[in-house]
Design a protein around this motif. Sequence first.
Motif, PDB file in Angstrom:
ATOM      1  N   TYR A 190      -3.786 -17.656  -6.387  1.00  0.00           N
ATOM      2  CA  TYR A 190      -2.977 -16.477  -6.705  1.00  0.00           C
ATOM      3  C   TYR A 190      -1.923 -16.756  -7.769  1.00  0.00           C
ATOM      4  O   TYR A 190      -1.353 -17.849  -7.831  1.00  0.00           O
ATOM      5  CB  TYR A 190      -2.283 -15.960  -5.444  1.00  0.00           C
ATOM      6  N   GLU A 191      -1.647 -15.718  -8.566  1.00  0.00           N
ATOM      7  CA  GLU A 191      -0.611 -15.815  -9.598  1.00  0.00           C
ATOM      8  C   GLU A 191       0.749 -15.363  -9.087  1.00  0.00           C
ATOM      9  O   GLU A 191       1.781 -15.749  -9.635  1.00  0.00           O
ATOM     10  CB  GLU A 191      -1.010 -14.994 -10.824  1.00  0.00           C
ATOM     11  N   MET A 192       0.741 -14.530  -8.052  1.00  0.00           N
ATOM     12  CA  MET A 192       2.000 -14.087  -7.474  1.00  0.00           C
ATOM     13  C   MET A 192       1.751 -13.472  -6.104  1.00  0.00           C
ATOM     14  O   MET A 192       0.611 -13.137  -5.760  1.00  0.00           O
ATOM     15  CB  MET A 192       2.710 -13.062  -8.374  1.00  0.00           C
ATOM     16  N   LEU A 193       2.840 -13.345  -5.336  1.00  0.00           N
ATOM     17  CA  LEU A 193       2.817 -12.653  -4.049  1.00  0.00           C
ATOM     18  C   LEU A 193       3.629 -11.370  -4.161  1.00  0.00           C
ATOM     19  O   LEU A 193       4.745 -11.361  -4.688  1.00  0.00           O
ATOM     20  CB  LEU A 193       3.444 -13.535  -2.959  1.00  0.00           C
ATOM     21  N   ILE A 194       3.055 -10.276  -3.673  1.00  0.00           N
ATOM     22  CA  ILE A 194       3.799  -9.039  -3.474  1.00  0.00           C
ATOM     23  C   ILE A 194       3.938  -8.870  -1.972  1.00  0.00           C
ATOM     24  O   ILE A 194       2.958  -9.000  -1.229  1.00  0.00           O
ATOM     25  CB  ILE A 194       3.074  -7.823  -4.094  1.00  0.00           C
ATOM     26  N   ASN A 195       5.136  -8.607  -1.501  1.00  0.00           N
ATOM     27  CA  ASN A 195       5.402  -8.682  -0.072  1.00  0.00           C
ATOM     28  C   ASN A 195       6.143  -7.457   0.429  1.00  0.00           C
ATOM     29  O   ASN A 195       7.105  -7.000  -0.187  1.00  0.00           O
ATOM     30  CB  ASN A 195       6.225  -9.946   0.216  1.00  0.00           C
ATOM     31  N   MET A 250      -6.360 -11.321 -13.216  1.00  0.00           N
ATOM     32  CA  MET A 250      -5.171 -11.585 -12.414  1.00  0.00           C
ATOM     33  C   MET A 250      -5.483 -11.309 -10.950  1.00  0.00           C
ATOM     34  O   MET A 250      -6.077 -10.296 -10.613  1.00  0.00           O
ATOM     35  CB  MET A 250      -4.010 -10.696 -12.876  1.00  0.00           C
ATOM     36  N   ARG A 251      -5.084 -12.232 -10.079  1.00  0.00           N
ATOM     37  CA  ARG A 251      -5.274 -12.059  -8.646  1.00  0.00           C
ATOM     38  C   ARG A 251      -3.936 -12.248  -7.937  1.00  0.00           C
ATOM     39  O   ARG A 251      -3.231 -13.239  -8.183  1.00  0.00           O
ATOM     40  CB  ARG A 251      -6.303 -13.060  -8.098  1.00  0.00           C
ATOM     41  N   VAL A 252      -3.585 -11.297  -7.066  1.00  0.00           N
ATOM     42  CA  VAL A 252      -2.326 -11.385  -6.334  1.00  0.00           C
ATOM     43  C   VAL A 252      -2.605 -11.346  -4.839  1.00  0.00           C
ATOM     44  O   VAL A 252      -3.619 -10.795  -4.389  1.00  0.00           O
ATOM     45  CB  VAL A 252      -1.349 -10.248  -6.712  1.00  0.00           C
ATOM     46  N   LEU A 253      -1.697 -11.926  -4.078  1.00  0.00           N
ATOM     47  CA  LEU A 253      -1.726 -11.837  -2.631  1.00  0.00           C
ATOM     48  C   LEU A 253      -0.709 -10.785  -2.205  1.00  0.00           C
ATOM     49  O   LEU A 253       0.403 -10.737  -2.732  1.00  0.00           O
ATOM     50  CB  LEU A 253      -1.375 -13.182  -2.001  1.00  0.00           C
ATOM     51  N   TYR A 254      -1.095  -9.923  -1.259  1.00  0.00           N
ATOM     52  CA  TYR A 254      -0.203  -8.874  -0.785  1.00  0.00           C
ATOM     53  C   TYR A 254       0.037  -9.087   0.710  1.00  0.00           C
ATOM     54  O   TYR A 254      -0.893  -9.035   1.514  1.00  0.00           O
ATOM     55  CB  TYR A 254      -0.836  -7.491  -1.020  1.00  0.00           C
ATOM     56  N   GLY A 255       1.275  -9.345   1.091  1.00  0.00           N
ATOM     57  CA  GLY A 255       1.645  -9.524   2.487  1.00  0.00           C
ATOM     58  C   GLY A 255       2.235  -8.243   3.047  1.00  0.00           C
ATOM     59  O   GLY A 255       3.168  -7.685   2.470  1.00  0.00           O
ATOM     60  N   VAL A 256       1.700  -7.775   4.181  1.00  0.00           N
ATOM     61  CA  VAL A 256       2.096  -6.480   4.745  1.00  0.00           C
ATOM     62  C   VAL A 256       2.582  -6.649   6.175  1.00  0.00           C
ATOM     63  O   VAL A 256       1.873  -7.229   7.010  1.00  0.00           O
ATOM     64  CB  VAL A 256       0.918  -5.475   4.740  1.00  0.00           C
ATOM     65  N   GLN A 257       3.756  -6.136   6.467  1.00  0.00           N
ATOM     66  CA  GLN A 257       4.244  -6.055   7.840  1.00  0.00           C
ATOM     67  C   GLN A 257       3.511  -4.911   8.548  1.00  0.00           C
ATOM     68  O   GLN A 257       3.523  -3.775   8.074  1.00  0.00           O
ATOM     69  CB  GLN A 257       5.746  -5.787   7.833  1.00  0.00           C
ATOM     70  N   GLY A 258       2.874  -5.205   9.662  1.00  0.00           N
ATOM     71  CA  GLY A 258       2.034  -4.206  10.309  1.00  0.00           C
ATOM     72  C   GLY A 258       2.700  -3.447  11.436  1.00  0.00           C
ATOM     73  O   GLY A 258       2.059  -2.614  12.081  1.00  0.00           O
ATOM     74  N   THR A 259       3.992  -3.691  11.692  1.00  0.00           N
ATOM     75  CA  THR A 259       4.634  -3.066  12.849  1.00  0.00           C
ATOM     76  C   THR A 259       4.857  -1.572  12.662  1.00  0.00           C
ATOM     77  O   THR A 259       4.994  -0.847  13.638  1.00  0.00           O
ATOM     78  CB  THR A 259       5.992  -3.724  13.147  1.00  0.00           C
ATOM     79  N   GLY A 260       4.922  -1.100  11.432  1.00  0.00           N
ATOM     80  CA  GLY A 260       5.154   0.323  11.204  1.00  0.00           C
ATOM     81  C   GLY A 260       4.141   0.889  10.227  1.00  0.00           C
ATOM     82  O   GLY A 260       3.699   0.206   9.297  1.00  0.00           O
ATOM     83  N   ASN A 261       3.784   2.155  10.432  1.00  0.00           N
ATOM     84  CA  ASN A 261       2.818   2.790   9.537  1.00  0.00           C
ATOM     85  C   ASN A 261       3.367   2.944   8.124  1.00  0.00           C
ATOM     86  O   ASN A 261       2.605   3.033   7.169  1.00  0.00           O
ATOM     87  CB  ASN A 261       2.414   4.154  10.094  1.00  0.00           C
TER      88      ASN A 261
END
Length: 368
Positions: A93-98, A1-12
């Motif tokens: 990818y099988e899904m996105l985690i955001n 299984m491979r997922v894409l992870y999207g991260v907002q970088g404005t805050g730690n």
Amino acid sequence: MRVLYGVQGTGNGHITRARLMCKALRNAGIKVDVIMSGRVGERPDVPEFGDYKQYKGITFYHSNGKIDRLKTARELSLGQAWRDMGKLNLDRYEMLINDFEPLTAWAAKRHGLPSVSVSHQAAFTQNIPTRDMGTFNRLLAHHYAPCQHALGVHWYHFQQEILPPIIEPMEQVTSDGSILVYLPFEELQEVIFLLQRFSRYQFKCFHPAIKNKEQSDNVMLHPIDRRGFLKALAGCSGVFCNAGFELPSEAMAAGKKLLVKPLHGQFEQVTNAYTLQSLGLASVLQSLEPFTVDAWLQQDQAEPVIFPDVSAFLANRIKDGTWQDTELLSQQLWQQVSYPSATQLVINDIESGVEAESTALSKIRLTS
């Protein structure tokens, strides 16, 4: 299984939460690729992200403890964001985690990739108490980084499908009497001036404007350093910070008394401060004035809040495909949370009120 992870970088806080989730996902045998946007001028070194990709995306600017709306609007690059989003290839990818990251969220929506938001902001799409949210911020919470499913994290569930905070377990927690200060949205000299008024206390102040470690009277100044920061957090007696989500969560789990100052113009922080105060988990400071600080410094040590290992639990549910039963997921995790006695009394009152309201509505339906 491979997922894409999207991260907002404005805050730690976004980065910390995503770092823990990526580690847990890989421990569960899931391959993870990470995209970060919104971080201007630097590329954070996050080993758990691997060789991640970074885009400008959309970010928010601040000045003197407030959101700088003019600069935020001036620096918007919607055309570039749209072009970057269009270049993303999601076929593998099988899904996105955001975590509140717009480029990957809109790309997944466009291509029909299953997606789930795991963020504090996702909690604001649920029916929970808020302050200063307004129509614009409500639309922002729902449409800035839209996903098919929302798994918001918060300090209490408010009878919604919300998860407890995702935090890193802390070892060797002690209390040396020092106060950890992290107010990155405030002017450094104003913070130092305030802290030096309380010469009987020792402060460890971390701030982006500090470049070298040095002592200034009763204030030890530290440049931003995750390892040193965690060491100071584990050893302090209290935490004075802005009203974000991740650091207050870590402080509560470590049993540190908490004083928060919300970033004005940022409804999330205003709501966080209100929620913490309502639950008896923190004191709130609206400006850098000494009276509230003085009263808080004299408070006793806090009791810890016990949170489960949410990241490992959620990663295993993603692996076996049962994560979409968000109601069961939420119930199983909140059963493992333990609050200080004073907070538990507040929560009992909240839940009694909800039960009474539900009973009253049932009677109305029966007689109508």
